[in-house]
Structure formats: structure tokens, C-alpha cells
Design a protein around this motif. Structure first.
Motif, PDB file in Angstrom:
ATOM      1  N   ALA A   1       2.949  10.331   8.953  1.00  0.00           N
ATOM      2  CA  ALA A   1       3.678  10.859   7.872  1.00  0.00           C
ATOM      3  C   ALA A   1       4.180   9.997   6.819  1.00  0.00           C
ATOM      4  CB  ALA A   1       4.959  11.635   8.219  1.00  0.00           C
ATOM      5  N   ARG A   2       4.397   8.741   7.376  1.00  0.00           N
ATOM      6  CA  ARG A   2       4.934   7.630   6.502  1.00  0.00           C
ATOM      7  C   ARG A   2       4.646   6.334   7.032  1.00  0.00           C
ATOM      8  NH1 ARG A   2       9.174  10.072   8.884  1.00  0.00           N
ATOM      9  NH2 ARG A   2       9.086  11.763   7.397  1.00  0.00           N
ATOM     10  N   PRO A   3       4.979   5.300   6.287  1.00  0.00           N
ATOM     11  CA  PRO A   3       4.819   3.903   6.991  1.00  0.00           C
ATOM     12  C   PRO A   3       6.038   3.780   7.671  1.00  0.00           C
ATOM     13  CG  PRO A   3       4.518   3.771   4.434  1.00  0.00           C
ATOM     14  CD  PRO A   3       4.937   5.218   4.806  1.00  0.00           C
ATOM     15  N   THR A   4       5.615   2.815   8.714  1.00  0.00           N
ATOM     16  CA  THR A   4       6.957   2.446   9.727  1.00  0.00           C
ATOM     17  C   THR A   4       8.433   2.410   9.130  1.00  0.00           C
ATOM     18  OG1 THR A   4       7.795   0.775  11.153  1.00  0.00           O
ATOM     19  CG2 THR A   4       6.464  -0.133   9.172  1.00  0.00           C
ATOM     20  N   SER A   5       9.418   2.942   9.889  1.00  0.00           N
ATOM     21  CA  SER A   5      10.654   2.950   9.372  1.00  0.00           C
ATOM     22  C   SER A   5      11.114   1.381   8.998  1.00  0.00           C
ATOM     23  CB  SER A   5      11.640   3.624  10.422  1.00  0.00           C
ATOM     24  OG  SER A   5      11.448   2.877  11.647  1.00  0.00           O
ATOM     25  N   GLU A   6      10.441   0.460   9.357  1.00  0.00           N
ATOM     26  CA  GLU A   6      11.118  -0.705   9.239  1.00  0.00           C
ATOM     27  C   GLU A   6      10.092  -1.225   7.747  1.00  0.00           C
ATOM     28  OE1 GLU A   6      13.507  -1.886  10.672  1.00  0.00           O
ATOM     29  OE2 GLU A   6      13.663  -1.216  12.528  1.00  0.00           O
TER      30      GLU A   6
ATOM     31  N   GLY B   1       0.034  -5.100  -8.061  1.00  0.00           N
ATOM     32  CA  GLY B   1      -1.502  -5.502  -8.084  1.00  0.00           C
ATOM     33  C   GLY B   1      -2.090  -5.725  -6.747  1.00  0.00           C
ATOM     34  N   ARG B   2      -1.513  -5.886  -5.651  1.00  0.00           N
ATOM     35  CA  ARG B   2      -1.828  -6.537  -4.474  1.00  0.00           C
ATOM     36  C   ARG B   2      -1.699  -5.324  -3.272  1.00  0.00           C
ATOM     37  NH1 ARG B   2      -5.887  -9.547  -6.453  1.00  0.00           N
ATOM     38  NH2 ARG B   2      -4.957 -11.442  -7.247  1.00  0.00           N
ATOM     39  N   THR B   3      -2.284  -5.466  -2.225  1.00  0.00           N
ATOM     40  CA  THR B   3      -2.308  -4.535  -1.043  1.00  0.00           C
ATOM     41  C   THR B   3      -1.620  -5.081   0.069  1.00  0.00           C
ATOM     42  OG1 THR B   3      -4.301  -3.443  -1.682  1.00  0.00           O
ATOM     43  CG2 THR B   3      -3.674  -3.164   0.450  1.00  0.00           C
ATOM     44  N   VAL B   4      -0.550  -4.252   0.886  1.00  0.00           N
ATOM     45  CA  VAL B   4       0.049  -4.555   2.193  1.00  0.00           C
ATOM     46  C   VAL B   4      -0.724  -3.313   3.111  1.00  0.00           C
ATOM     47  CG1 VAL B   4       2.179  -4.493   3.308  1.00  0.00           C
ATOM     48  CG2 VAL B   4       1.946  -5.385   0.971  1.00  0.00           C
ATOM     49  N   LEU B   5      -1.480  -3.902   4.084  1.00  0.00           N
ATOM     50  CA  LEU B   5      -1.782  -2.750   5.169  1.00  0.00           C
ATOM     51  C   LEU B   5      -0.528  -2.988   6.180  1.00  0.00           C
ATOM     52  CD1 LEU B   5      -5.309  -4.298   5.990  1.00  0.00           C
ATOM     53  CD2 LEU B   5      -4.654  -2.328   4.668  1.00  0.00           C
ATOM     54  N   VAL B   6      -0.149  -1.644   6.707  1.00  0.00           N
ATOM     55  CA  VAL B   6       0.973  -1.346   7.332  1.00  0.00           C
ATOM     56  C   VAL B   6       0.891  -0.277   8.408  1.00  0.00           C
ATOM     57  CG1 VAL B   6       2.192  -0.006   5.574  1.00  0.00           C
ATOM     58  CG2 VAL B   6       3.507  -1.033   7.259  1.00  0.00           C
ATOM     59  N   THR B   7       1.264  -0.419   9.697  1.00  0.00           N
ATOM     60  CA  THR B   7       1.211   0.691  10.561  1.00  0.00           C
ATOM     61  C   THR B   7       2.297   1.786  10.127  1.00  0.00           C
ATOM     62  OG1 THR B   7       2.609  -0.410  12.000  1.00  0.00           O
ATOM     63  CG2 THR B   7       0.435  -0.651  12.447  1.00  0.00           C
ATOM     64  N   GLY B   8       1.874   2.834  10.705  1.00  0.00           N
ATOM     65  CA  GLY B   8       2.713   4.254  10.342  1.00  0.00           C
ATOM     66  C   GLY B   8       3.766   4.538  11.146  1.00  0.00           C
TER      67      GLY B   8
ATOM     68  N   ALA C   1       7.400   1.965  19.798  1.00  0.00           N
ATOM     69  CA  ALA C   1       8.037   0.590  19.067  1.00  0.00           C
ATOM     70  C   ALA C   1       7.000  -0.296  18.760  1.00  0.00           C
ATOM     71  CB  ALA C   1       8.954   0.129  20.386  1.00  0.00           C
ATOM     72  N   GLY C   2       7.456  -1.163  17.974  1.00  0.00           N
ATOM     73  CA  GLY C   2       6.458  -2.135  17.211  1.00  0.00           C
ATOM     74  C   GLY C   2       5.722  -1.862  16.162  1.00  0.00           C
ATOM     75  N   ASN C   3       5.807  -2.706  15.021  1.00  0.00           N
ATOM     76  CA  ASN C   3       5.100  -2.294  13.955  1.00  0.00           C
ATOM     77  C   ASN C   3       4.306  -3.707  13.404  1.00  0.00           C
ATOM     78  OD1 ASN C   3       7.707  -3.169  12.513  1.00  0.00           O
ATOM     79  ND2 ASN C   3       8.224  -1.375  13.539  1.00  0.00           N
ATOM     80  N   LEU C   4       3.378  -3.350  12.460  1.00  0.00           N
ATOM     81  CA  LEU C   4       2.428  -4.547  11.930  1.00  0.00           C
ATOM     82  C   LEU C   4       2.299  -4.378  10.515  1.00  0.00           C
ATOM     83  CD1 LEU C   4      -0.348  -4.659  14.556  1.00  0.00           C
ATOM     84  CD2 LEU C   4       1.805  -5.800  14.636  1.00  0.00           C
TER      85      LEU C   4
ATOM     86  N   ILE D   1      -3.069   2.835  10.367  1.00  0.00           N
ATOM     87  CA  ILE D   1      -2.541   1.910   9.232  1.00  0.00           C
ATOM     88  C   ILE D   1      -3.076   2.608   8.002  1.00  0.00           C
ATOM     89  CG2 ILE D   1      -3.522  -0.021   8.202  1.00  0.00           C
ATOM     90  CD1 ILE D   1      -4.334  -0.964  11.079  1.00  0.00           C
ATOM     91  N   GLY D   2      -1.884   2.272   7.111  1.00  0.00           N
ATOM     92  CA  GLY D   2      -2.030   2.747   5.701  1.00  0.00           C
ATOM     93  C   GLY D   2      -1.959   1.613   4.784  1.00  0.00           C
ATOM     94  N   ALA D   3      -2.868   1.752   3.764  1.00  0.00           N
ATOM     95  CA  ALA D   3      -2.803   0.474   2.482  1.00  0.00           C
ATOM     96  C   ALA D   3      -2.091   0.949   1.345  1.00  0.00           C
ATOM     97  CB  ALA D   3      -4.240   0.427   2.256  1.00  0.00           C
TER      98      ALA D   3
END
Length: 213
Positions: free
Chosen positions: A114-119, A68-75, A34-37, A91-93
Motif C-alpha cells: 500500500a505504501r513504502p516501508t514504514s522506515e 529530480g531524481r529517483t529512490v527505489l524503495v521496498t514496500g 522485517a527488513g527493507n531496502l 519495489i516502488g520508484a
């Protein structure tokens, strides 16, 4: 005397996300996976060395303000306690394309998801709304499950902003300074749904913290 503030580099951002994940785990607010950033970075980042792998994705919603910008996100499925040890594995960018509808997902060879967080739809929608409305150069979203607040969200008497927010400010007086606008409480909605995404975006226009029942 003028001062200058240097924007953190990619390694600093990854370390900060790892530390945040570790802290959330330490306080018991991320049971299992649980939890994501996520963090929106409103400047160019050199992703090549840390995230050499790439794939094209369709965003869950249009995000023209992030183009044109980036979001860093947990998987999806990543345990936040693992981020402190190896942020690149979890983490993916996401580099948003100019059309605001598609993106390139950049990842590390150590990727364990496999993919970014479900949220991700809710994270992306909040970044889009906040950046479009406020012109931010940096914005972070943290989704955790603090056990006591999670428990209270099951109690009908507390399941509203009017009921819970003033009580939190009374139980923890320092919160008045940190969260003067209080806490917005949402009723139960299906996780990952468009309904929850829209309600979360609206709630975070008025407060820094939204509690999902």
C-alpha cells in the motif's frame, strides 16, 4: 589506458535489489516482513515500462538534494525473500519533485504493497544527508535484522558503541578491513520515529553500519 564504467540500467538495479533481499533472507536477517531496502539513483531513469502506475505523495521530510531524481524503495509488509522472484511486486520508484517536498510514487501493475516501508523516513533522510554532503550519484541503504546482533542489542553490557564495536572487530578480524570505522550502536528508540531517524543519520556519517537496539 582509460576505463569507463557503465551505470546499471533499471532492470539491473531491480535484479540487484532482488538478490540483496534474497541474501538477507537466506542468512535469517529478515524474519517475516522485517527488513527493507532503498537505492538513490542520481541519473534519469526510464520508469514507464516497469512502473506505469503513478500517484502523488508528500515526502516524510524535505529532500532537496534528491530533487529530480529517483529512490527505489521496498514496500511496507513486503517479505525480502519475495524480491528475488518478483522485484516489481515489492519495489516502488519515488521520483522526487523539484520542490524536494513532494514526489510521484511509480509502481508496477504487480504491486503488492500500500505504501513504502514504514522506515522510509529514515531511508530518505540518510540519502538526503549523504548526497548533500558527498555529492553521490548512487547510494544504497539496507535495513536487516541479523539474529546474533539483534540478540546482543538486548544485553545492556553491549548496548553502546564503545562496548560492542571493538568486540565485533576482535571477534571477526576481517571486519577491520571492511569496516575500519567500526559499528555505531544506538539505544532503543521507537521504530519510524523522528528521534531514531535523526540518530541514524548522524551515526551513518561516521560509520557504514549502525545497530539499532
Amino acid at each position: 589506458m582509460p576505463t569507463t564504467t557503465s551505470f546499471p540500467n533499471l532492470d539491473d538495479l531491480l535484479a540487484d535489489m532482488g538478490a540483496a533481499g534474497g541474501r538477507i533472507s537466506d542468512i535469517g536477517a529478515s524474519e517475516a516482513a522485517a527488513g527493507n531496502l532503498s537505492a538513490y539513483i542520481g541519473r534519469d531513469l526510464d520508469l514507464g515500462d516497469r512502473f506505469p502506475h503513478s500517484e502523488e505523495i508528500v515526502l516524510p521530510l524535505p529532500a532537496p538534494a534528491l530533487a529530480g531524481r529517483t529512490v527505489l524503495v521496498t514496500g511496507s509488509g513486503i517479505r525480502l525473500r519475495q524480491l528475488a522472484e518478483d522485484p516489481l511486486s515489492g519495489i516502488g520508484a519515488v521520483r522526487v519533485h523539484r520542490d524536494g517536498r513532494t514526489a510521484t510514487l511509480r509502481t508496477s501493475p504487480r504491486r503488492r504493497f500500500a505504501r513504502p516501508t514504514s522506515e522510509f523516513n529514515s531511508h530518505l533522510a540518510v540519502h538526503q544527508d549523504q548526497v548533500a554532503r558527498r555529492g553521490l550519484a548512487f547510494h544504497a541503504v539496507v535495513h536487516a535484522q541479523p539474529p546474533h546482533l539483534t540478540y546482543l542489542s538486548h544485553v545492556p553490557a553491549y548496548r553502546s558503541t564503545a562496548a560492542l564495536s571493538p568486540r565485533i572487530l576482535r571477534w571477526e578480524p576481517e571486519a577491520v578491513v571492511i569496516l575500519p570505522e567500526g559499528v555505531v550502536v544506538l539505544d532503543f528508540m521507537v521504530p519510524g520515529s523522528a528521534e531514531l531517524m535523526a540518530a541514524n543519520v548522524e551515526g551513518l556519517r561516521d560509520a557504514q553500519v549502525v545497530l539499532w537496539s
